[in-house]
Design a protein around this motif. Structure first.
Motif, PDB file in Angstrom:
ATOM      1  N   HIS A  42     -48.731  -3.397  33.359  1.00  0.00           N
ATOM      2  CA  HIS A  42     -48.544  -1.989  33.396  1.00  0.00           C
ATOM      3  C   HIS A  42     -49.209  -1.362  32.387  1.00  0.00           C
ATOM      4  CE1 HIS A  42     -45.610  -3.868  30.809  1.00  0.00           C
ATOM      5  NE2 HIS A  42     -45.709  -2.626  29.950  1.00  0.00           N
ATOM      6  N   VAL A  43     -49.471  -0.050  32.130  1.00  0.00           N
ATOM      7  CA  VAL A  43     -50.285   0.728  30.901  1.00  0.00           C
ATOM      8  C   VAL A  43     -49.279   1.756  30.495  1.00  0.00           C
ATOM      9  CG1 VAL A  43     -52.183   2.011  30.876  1.00  0.00           C
ATOM     10  CG2 VAL A  43     -52.309   0.312  32.342  1.00  0.00           C
ATOM     11  N   SER A  93     -53.804  -2.577  30.029  1.00  0.00           N
ATOM     12  CA  SER A  93     -53.181  -3.156  31.098  1.00  0.00           C
ATOM     13  C   SER A  93     -52.657  -4.346  30.516  1.00  0.00           C
ATOM     14  CB  SER A  93     -53.933  -3.503  32.345  1.00  0.00           C
ATOM     15  OG  SER A  93     -53.116  -3.992  33.313  1.00  0.00           O
TER      16      SER A  93
END
Length: 104
Positions: free
Chosen positions: A46-47, A86
Motif C-alpha cells: 500500500h501507499v 509502496s
C-alpha cells in the motif's frame, strides 16, 4: 480521543490473540501513535500519498518490503517510509511495535 494514561502491553498481547492488533495510544495534530502486535502476517502492499509511516520495533522482527528492497527491523530499530513509497510489513512469529501515521 482521550489519551490513555497507562497501558500494560503484556496484558494486550495475552488478551488479543488475533494476527493483527492495533490500538491508538494518542493523536497529536492528526498524527497517530499506535501500538501494534503482529503475528505471522504479511500485509498487502500500500501507499500513503500524503504522509510518512514510521515504525519502531519493540520486540520480534519486522520486515518492511519497499520499492528499494526489504528492510529488516529488530528491537530498537526505527524506520520511516516516505510518502508515496509502496510498502508492506511481514512478520514471522510475533512482533510488537509503535507506528506513527496519519491514517484515520
Amino acid at each position: 480521543m482521550t489519551p490513555l494514561q497507562a497501558l500494560d502491553t503484556n496484558e494486550i498481547k495475552v488478551s488479543h490473540p488475533q494476527p493483527w492488533f492495533a490500538q491508538t495510544l494518542t493523536s497529536i495534530d492528526g498524527v497517530n501513535l499506535r501500538y501494534r502486535v503482529i503475528r505471522d502476517t504479511v500485509a498487502s502492499f500500500h501507499v500513503h500519498d500524503d504522509s510518512p509511516e514510521c515504525f519502531l520495533v519493540l520486540s520480534g522482527e519486522v520486515v518492511v518490503d519497499t520499492e528499494a528492497g526489504p528492510v529488516t527491523l529488530t528491537p530498537g530499530m526505527f524506520y520511516r517510509v516516505e510518502p508515496g513509497m509502496s510498502h508492506r510489513s511481514r512478520v514471522v512469529g510475533e512482533a510488537c511495535l509503535l507506528v506513527m501515521d496519519k491514517m484515520p
